[in-house]
Design an enzyme around this catalytic site. Sequence first.
Site: not given
Length: 252
Positions: A58, A166, A205
């Site tokens: 990241y 995950q 959104k």
Amino acid sequence: MKTNKLGRTDIDISAICLGCWGFSNDFMWHDQAEQDSINTIHAALDLGVNFLDTAEGYGAGASEEVVGKALKGRRQDAVIASKVSDANLAPDDLIAACERSLTRMGTDYIDLYQIHWPSRVVPMAESLDTLQNLKKQGKIRAIGVSNFGPLDMAELFSLGRAESNQLAYSLLARAIEYEIQPICVEQEMSILCYSPLLHAILTGKFQNADEVPDERARTRHFSSDRPMTVHDSPGCEIETFAAVEAIRQISA
């Protein structure tokens, strides 16, 4: 805040995990003030969210650095999950990657250290043996994986175990329910859900596919004509946003 045990460990994790990719200022999430990120982590801890998920990938370590700054003086309040990239799964590379992550986060242990993506080059046995050695040394408390499918998991459990997998999971991305989730339940393996809001699509959104930035339009929900997709299917943009509209009406 409800808590659960991580896999078969005695580690208590909050039912809600704070994903920290957005703190990396990379191509996906763009610029964010570092202090805002730190304040977000502090607010989460104050509300009982003790589980933080980051990765060396990241922002080339930027997210881990922010996590480290936020946890100065509060390390005992947090359960840190981080991930090693598939390019660093050879034993020496994995050890070095773990040490870099520890340094960036200013800690001497990582609670959950995960293989970010399975390698198709490095034998899984070598990576698991290295992770077990890191665990014996106290550098990590538990081993996890990410993005492991049924065949990957079969190999994993033939060699040992991991405490979590995950996976992408949301109202509009439910594929894991077919094969992967039953295996996790059988093996008492925690499922860590990423993209539960499908890159903000499930927040309402965006009104249609054209409003979604290219960097967030990479899943099979979108046409392969989008420049950052990695599949060759036509997608299902009309169906996706029809479902979003139905969810919007229910939410209202």
